[in-house]
Design a protein around this motif. Structure first.
Motif, PDB file in Angstrom:
ATOM      1  N   GLY A 364      45.935  39.602  47.271  1.00  0.00           N
ATOM      2  CA  GLY A 364      45.462  40.754  46.533  1.00  0.00           C
ATOM      3  C   GLY A 364      46.040  40.873  45.135  1.00  0.00           C
ATOM      4  O   GLY A 364      45.569  41.698  44.338  1.00  0.00           O
ATOM      5  N   GLN A 365      47.047  40.050  44.797  1.00  0.00           N
ATOM      6  CA  GLN A 365      47.659  40.109  43.470  1.00  0.00           C
ATOM      7  C   GLN A 365      46.681  39.593  42.418  1.00  0.00           C
ATOM      8  O   GLN A 365      46.017  38.581  42.607  1.00  0.00           O
ATOM      9  CB  GLN A 365      48.938  39.270  43.450  1.00  0.00           C
ATOM     10  CG  GLN A 365      49.619  39.175  42.093  1.00  0.00           C
ATOM     11  CD  GLN A 365      50.850  38.285  42.133  1.00  0.00           C
ATOM     12  OE1 GLN A 365      51.435  38.048  43.200  1.00  0.00           O
ATOM     13  NE2 GLN A 365      51.257  37.787  40.975  1.00  0.00           N
ATOM     14  N   SER A 366      46.591  40.277  41.285  1.00  0.00           N
ATOM     15  CA  SER A 366      45.704  39.847  40.198  1.00  0.00           C
ATOM     16  C   SER A 366      46.275  38.599  39.540  1.00  0.00           C
ATOM     17  O   SER A 366      47.433  38.589  39.099  1.00  0.00           O
ATOM     18  CB  SER A 366      45.556  40.967  39.167  1.00  0.00           C
ATOM     19  OG  SER A 366      44.719  40.542  38.101  1.00  0.00           O
ATOM     20  N   ILE A 367      45.480  37.533  39.514  1.00  0.00           N
ATOM     21  CA  ILE A 367      45.960  36.270  38.947  1.00  0.00           C
ATOM     22  C   ILE A 367      45.171  35.838  37.711  1.00  0.00           C
ATOM     23  O   ILE A 367      45.615  34.980  36.946  1.00  0.00           O
ATOM     24  CB  ILE A 367      45.903  35.141  40.001  1.00  0.00           C
ATOM     25  CG1 ILE A 367      44.485  34.994  40.577  1.00  0.00           C
ATOM     26  CG2 ILE A 367      46.918  35.398  41.111  1.00  0.00           C
ATOM     27  CD1 ILE A 367      44.345  33.843  41.559  1.00  0.00           C
ATOM     28  N   ALA A 368      43.984  36.417  37.496  1.00  0.00           N
ATOM     29  CA  ALA A 368      43.157  36.043  36.345  1.00  0.00           C
ATOM     30  C   ALA A 368      42.016  37.043  36.239  1.00  0.00           C
ATOM     31  O   ALA A 368      41.969  38.042  36.978  1.00  0.00           O
ATOM     32  CB  ALA A 368      42.621  34.620  36.504  1.00  0.00           C
ATOM     33  N   LYS A 369      41.098  36.770  35.311  1.00  0.00           N
ATOM     34  CA  LYS A 369      39.900  37.589  35.155  1.00  0.00           C
ATOM     35  C   LYS A 369      38.666  36.697  35.124  1.00  0.00           C
ATOM     36  O   LYS A 369      38.761  35.518  34.755  1.00  0.00           O
ATOM     37  CB  LYS A 369      39.984  38.427  33.875  1.00  0.00           C
ATOM     38  CG  LYS A 369      41.073  39.491  33.919  1.00  0.00           C
ATOM     39  CD  LYS A 369      41.089  40.322  32.638  1.00  0.00           C
ATOM     40  CE  LYS A 369      42.175  41.399  32.720  1.00  0.00           C
ATOM     41  NZ  LYS A 369      42.228  42.214  31.477  1.00  0.00           N
ATOM     42  N   VAL A 370      37.537  37.258  35.503  1.00  0.00           N
ATOM     43  CA  VAL A 370      36.280  36.508  35.490  1.00  0.00           C
ATOM     44  C   VAL A 370      35.878  36.244  34.045  1.00  0.00           C
ATOM     45  O   VAL A 370      35.913  37.140  33.197  1.00  0.00           O
ATOM     46  CB  VAL A 370      35.170  37.285  36.221  1.00  0.00           C
ATOM     47  CG1 VAL A 370      33.832  36.553  36.094  1.00  0.00           C
ATOM     48  CG2 VAL A 370      35.530  37.471  37.687  1.00  0.00           C
ATOM     49  N   ARG A 371      35.493  35.009  33.784  1.00  0.00           N
ATOM     50  CA  ARG A 371      35.123  34.599  32.433  1.00  0.00           C
ATOM     51  C   ARG A 371      33.729  35.123  32.075  1.00  0.00           C
ATOM     52  O   ARG A 371      32.864  35.270  32.924  1.00  0.00           O
ATOM     53  CB  ARG A 371      35.133  33.065  32.351  1.00  0.00           C
ATOM     54  CG  ARG A 371      34.972  32.487  30.949  1.00  0.00           C
ATOM     55  CD  ARG A 371      35.057  30.968  31.038  1.00  0.00           C
ATOM     56  NE  ARG A 371      34.888  30.327  29.748  1.00  0.00           N
ATOM     57  CZ  ARG A 371      35.880  30.059  28.902  1.00  0.00           C
ATOM     58  NH1 ARG A 371      37.115  30.393  29.245  1.00  0.00           N
ATOM     59  NH2 ARG A 371      35.652  29.470  27.759  1.00  0.00           N
ATOM     60  N   ASN A 372      33.523  35.401  30.790  1.00  0.00           N
ATOM     61  CA  ASN A 372      32.222  35.883  30.321  1.00  0.00           C
ATOM     62  C   ASN A 372      31.178  34.779  30.463  1.00  0.00           C
ATOM     63  O   ASN A 372      31.459  33.604  30.223  1.00  0.00           O
ATOM     64  CB  ASN A 372      32.329  36.325  28.863  1.00  0.00           C
ATOM     65  CG  ASN A 372      31.053  36.995  28.373  1.00  0.00           C
ATOM     66  OD1 ASN A 372      30.328  37.580  29.171  1.00  0.00           O
ATOM     67  ND2 ASN A 372      30.774  36.896  27.089  1.00  0.00           N
ATOM     68  N   GLY A 373      29.986  35.140  30.862  1.00  0.00           N
ATOM     69  CA  GLY A 373      28.913  34.162  31.006  1.00  0.00           C
ATOM     70  C   GLY A 373      27.620  34.850  31.374  1.00  0.00           C
ATOM     71  O   GLY A 373      27.578  36.063  31.595  1.00  0.00           O
ATOM     72  N   ASP A 374      26.552  34.099  31.421  1.00  0.00           N
ATOM     73  CA  ASP A 374      25.243  34.646  31.774  1.00  0.00           C
ATOM     74  C   ASP A 374      24.628  33.765  32.866  1.00  0.00           C
ATOM     75  O   ASP A 374      23.988  32.754  32.561  1.00  0.00           O
ATOM     76  CB  ASP A 374      24.338  34.691  30.541  1.00  0.00           C
ATOM     77  CG  ASP A 374      22.994  35.368  30.844  1.00  0.00           C
ATOM     78  OD1 ASP A 374      22.932  36.086  31.875  1.00  0.00           O
ATOM     79  OD2 ASP A 374      22.038  35.169  30.075  1.00  0.00           O
ATOM     80  N   PRO A 375      24.833  34.101  34.160  1.00  0.00           N
ATOM     81  CA  PRO A 375      25.573  35.280  34.618  1.00  0.00           C
ATOM     82  C   PRO A 375      27.072  35.026  34.671  1.00  0.00           C
ATOM     83  O   PRO A 375      27.516  33.871  34.679  1.00  0.00           O
ATOM     84  CB  PRO A 375      25.015  35.486  36.026  1.00  0.00           C
ATOM     85  CG  PRO A 375      24.745  34.080  36.492  1.00  0.00           C
ATOM     86  CD  PRO A 375      24.267  33.333  35.282  1.00  0.00           C
ATOM     87  N   ALA A 376      27.843  36.112  34.731  1.00  0.00           N
ATOM     88  CA  ALA A 376      29.283  35.999  34.949  1.00  0.00           C
ATOM     89  C   ALA A 376      29.526  35.876  36.447  1.00  0.00           C
ATOM     90  O   ALA A 376      28.920  36.597  37.238  1.00  0.00           O
ATOM     91  CB  ALA A 376      30.005  37.212  34.378  1.00  0.00           C
TER      92      ALA A 376
END
Length: 396
Positions: A364-376
């Protein structure tokens, strides 16, 4: 044509035929070795396996012609390029580039010819004409390469001309081979058990497959999938042959029943919405909440793709240790976490990584973020050892 001229041509043909037979007699198999297959190892080399081995396509360069790997970069020439024009385009002194590739300044290059860079230049990005995220990126191959780099291959050795450390580099980074005196494209291809045509395609060699001493060649990367294999049974061990019907014996009465009413197929469930990070019985938690837009298919998609908005926090699926953090040639980060029981989880198409290699992480620990894209989306894999498995049984 005069009789004397005809006689001369026939004599030359006979001499050539005799020479070929003499050379053939020198081979253990009695066959003429057209491309010196026995060169270097007393007849033990064979290109049959290499000819059948499929390889990946060479990655596409950015607008400058740069392909960047974790350990080095190369430049791909365009039609009409010279060593000088490539050097000017990538910002490297022409003398330095020419010397590193054993080629004279001003030399006209072939379309697609590869030059090794003596040092790194600016990394490919959208500003340099690199492909946008999601445009043909094989996240499966990227993630698999990250896993390969998570732990060095035991007992790896480097062949002649292999750059130091190449044996421990994952499948996303080709081995480099510097051509030694007396080597040919054929001998290099046999050394690494690859098809010589694939070697030529990857390096932009000419139709004559000529290489020069000191030239740096990229060794094609083998394809990760394998083709189907035909199964052949021994005589008498195949499926039993059915007895054909006989006109002397009537067919038995056949009783048919009305077909059942068709059952309506229920809509596909949103598995991402059904499984939460807090599900107590699941071995792993969902790294992000969202709809699964691409399911697991062995050798086609080695994980699942989960739709999530750009910037969504990516959670560790379980307690473990960060085994690898790397990037693909388009600088898309990949993160690998090692868990108990030789279990690995892979997170690709991410940004803003918040942990370091070797760090301990909690479920459950935050390790990163979803990268921008189409679709993300997040590409998520579960691997037992290095073998991919369907993530869903671990998440439900």
């Amino acid at each position: 044509m005069t009789p004397s001229r005809t006689k001369t041509i026939r004599l030359r043909a006979a001499l050539v035929g005799t020479s070929l037979l003499a050379l053939a007699a020198c081979e253990p198999s009695g066959n003429f070795d057209l491309d010196l297959r026995s060169f270097g190892q007393g007849g033990g080399l064979d290109t049959t396996a290499a000819a059948e081995q499929a390889v990946q396509a060479r990655p596409a360069p950015d607008a400058r012609g740069i392909i960047a790997y974790p350990g080095y970069q190369v430049a791909v020439a365009r039609r009409g390029d010279t060593v000088d024009s490539v050097a000017a385009r990538i910002g490297v002194p022409v003398g330095e580039l020419a010397s590193h590739n054993a080629i004279a300044p001003g030399t006209l290059l072939r379309d697609g010819e590869v030059l090794a860079l003596p040092r790194r230049v600016a990394e490919p990005s959208l500003a340099t004409g690199a492909r946008p995220v999601g445009a043909g990126i094989d996240v499966t191959t990227i993630a698999s390469g990250a896993i390969d780099r998570a732990s060095p291959a035991p007992g790896g050795t480097s062949g002649t001309g292999v750059a130091a450390g190449a044996s421990t580099i994952g499948s996303t980074e080709p081995i480099r081979h510097r051509v030694m005196r007396g080597e040919t494209a054929y001998s290099v291809a046999r050394l690494y058990n690859v098809n010589v045509r694939a070697l030529a395609d990857w390096n932009g060699l000419g139709s004559d497959l000529a290489v020069r001493e000191g030239q740096m060649l990229l060794i094609p990367v083998a394809a990760t999938g394998t083709g189907a294999t035909d199964v052949v049974t021994a005589p008498g061990q195949g499926s039993p042959t059915p007895t054909p019907p006989s006109a002397a014996r009537p067919l038995p009465d056949e009783k048919t029943a009305a077909a059942a009413e068709p059952v309506k197929t229920p809509p596909a469930p949103d598995l991402g919405a059904q499984t939460t990070a807090a599900t107590p019985k699941s071995r792993l938690g969902m790294p992000v909440q969202g709809k699964i837009i691409r399911t697991y298919q062995k050798k086609k998609n080695e994980g699942i793709d989960i739709a999530a908005g750009a910037g969504t926090a990516v959670a560790a699926a379980g307690d473990g240790t960060v085994a690898a953090i790397t990037k693909d040639t388009d600088q898309v980060p990949i993160l690998v976490v090692r868990h108990d029981g030789n279990l690995l989880t892979v997170y690709a198409n991410i940004d803003d990584i918040a942990v370091a290699k070797g760090a301990k992480v909690k479920r459950g620990q935050s390790i990163a973020k979803v990268r921008n894209g189409d679709p993300a989306f997040l590409h998520f894999e579960v691997r037992q050892g290095f073998d991919s498995v369907d993530p869903m049984p671990y998440l439900q």
